[in-house]
Scaffold this motif. Structure first.
Motif, PDB file in Angstrom:
ATOM      1  N   ARG A 106      -1.227 -10.862   0.437  1.00 42.25           N
ATOM      2  CA  ARG A 106      -1.780  -9.732   1.193  1.00 42.25           C
ATOM      3  C   ARG A 106      -1.309  -8.388   0.644  1.00 42.25           C
ATOM      4  NH1 ARG A 106       0.014  -7.165   5.782  1.00 42.25           N
ATOM      5  NH2 ARG A 106       1.772  -8.597   5.875  1.00 42.25           N
ATOM      6  N   THR A 107      -0.098  -8.341   0.068  1.00 41.70           N
ATOM      7  CA  THR A 107       0.491  -7.061  -0.335  1.00 41.70           C
ATOM      8  C   THR A 107       0.905  -7.001  -1.802  1.00 41.70           C
ATOM      9  OG1 THR A 107       2.702  -7.840   0.305  1.00 41.70           O
ATOM     10  CG2 THR A 107       1.390  -6.724   2.001  1.00 41.70           C
ATOM     11  N   SER A 120      -5.731 -11.064   0.524  1.00 39.65           N
ATOM     12  CA  SER A 120      -6.226 -12.137   1.386  1.00 39.65           C
ATOM     13  C   SER A 120      -5.291 -12.366   2.569  1.00 39.65           C
ATOM     14  CB  SER A 120      -6.394 -13.425   0.592  1.00 39.65           C
ATOM     15  OG  SER A 120      -5.150 -13.843   0.059  1.00 39.65           O
ATOM     16  N   GLU A 121      -5.870 -12.816   3.658  1.00 38.53           N
ATOM     17  CA  GLU A 121      -5.119 -13.132   4.866  1.00 38.53           C
ATOM     18  C   GLU A 121      -4.906 -14.646   4.944  1.00 38.53           C
ATOM     19  OE1 GLU A 121      -3.776 -11.098   6.998  1.00 38.53           O
ATOM     20  OE2 GLU A 121      -4.661  -9.200   6.322  1.00 38.53           O
TER      21      GLU A 121
END
Length: 289
Positions: A161-162, A82-83
């Motif tokens: 995000r990662t 997700s951003e």
């Protein structure tokens, strides 16, 4: 017998009583339920369901009436990949619901990584901050300490995000539990009144890491601080049982959370709050004889 748990607040909270230390103590027996109330359009299993205030408020009241001790309001998705969203957008999503829930007789948690969102949420009537980054930001610690608000301190390797790209640990249980205990000592020394510990199931962990942490809930629960387990509808259930649709993972969620309750978890965070309250009551009756 079911274990006794408590959280301390620096201000009045529904169901809490003021203690001789000047803090309000919220006490409960056994495993309580924190109902999930995502007001995001892109949550991994119920995105958009609570985008309208009336729908969100109706769900909140239903979870409260079913017996959920706490509601966790989230305005930014933290699913893998997700951003982030701007703070003003997150606030536009969560503040109307927090204000509407004031006086509704339920403890309000806010799931946020941003100090400015946490501060505005607490000023609007929230009671606890649930920070998936483990309060890495000193400003988040300062906001919660100044408000005298307890926190849920979670372990996450990396960022949403990662975090699932290549999670690695030499000893996941020791590393996560040490991180949580050290983090709790750090924020409480800064003035945060109390801490819920969350090992962060699904946040920078493989299936094997998640299972190891779930098998070790009793070790984390043996300490003085309450433990929250939040495995609701997460991907490990798909890996174990082959359920690709997140909305269909409530049976697997219940299995994981009932296990956590037997191992001493003070609270579980769940989408299906009413079903969890019912299942936990039945399990408690079976075990307390």
């Amino acid at each position: 017998m079911s274990a006794q748990h408590s959280l301390r607040f620096g201000f009045a909270v529904p169901g809490a009583q003021r203690g001789p230390d000047g803090l309000w103590h919220l006490r409960w027996t056994g495993t309580a339920v924190m109902g999930i109330l995502n007001v995001t359009p892109d949550s991994f299993s119920d995105g958009g369901r609570h985008a309208r205030l009336d729908a969100a408020l109706a769900s909140a009241r239903a979870m409260r009436d079913a017996g959920a001790l706490m509601l966790d309001v989230g305005g930014e998705s933290t699913r893998p990949g997700s951003e982030p969203v701007p703070a003003h957008e997150e606030l536009d999503r969560v503040l109307p619901l927090i204000r509407a829930l004031r006086g509704e007789g339920v403890v309000i948690s806010v799931d946020t990584m941003k100090p400015e969102v946490a501060q505005a949420a607490l000023e609007a009537g929230a009671h606890l901050i649930n920070d998936v980054t483990g309060l890495r930001d000193p400003q988040m610690v300062a906001v919660c300490a100044q408000a005298r608000a307890p926190v849920c301190l979670m372990h996450m390797q990396g960022e949403p995000r990662t975090m699932q790209l290549a999670p690695h640990y030499d000893d996941v249980v020791t590393e996560v539990h040490t991180y949580l205990r050290d983090g709790a000592a750090r924020v409480m020394a800064a003035g945060v009144p109390d801490v819920l510990l969350d090992p962060g199931i699904g946040f920078g962990k493989t299936l094997e890491h998640n299972l190891a942490l779930l098998r070790a809930v009793d070790d984390l629960s043996a300490g003085p601080l309450p433990v929250l387990i939040a495995a609701s509808r997460k991907r490990l259930i798909d890996f174990i049982a082959g359920v690709t649709d997140a909305a269909e993972r409530d049976p697997g969620t219940l299995a994981l959370h009932l296990h956590a309750a037997r191992y001493g978890a003070a609270m579980v965070r769940a989408h299906a709050a009413a079903e969890h309250v019912q299942a936990l009551r039945v399990q408690t009756a079976l075990l307390n004889f």
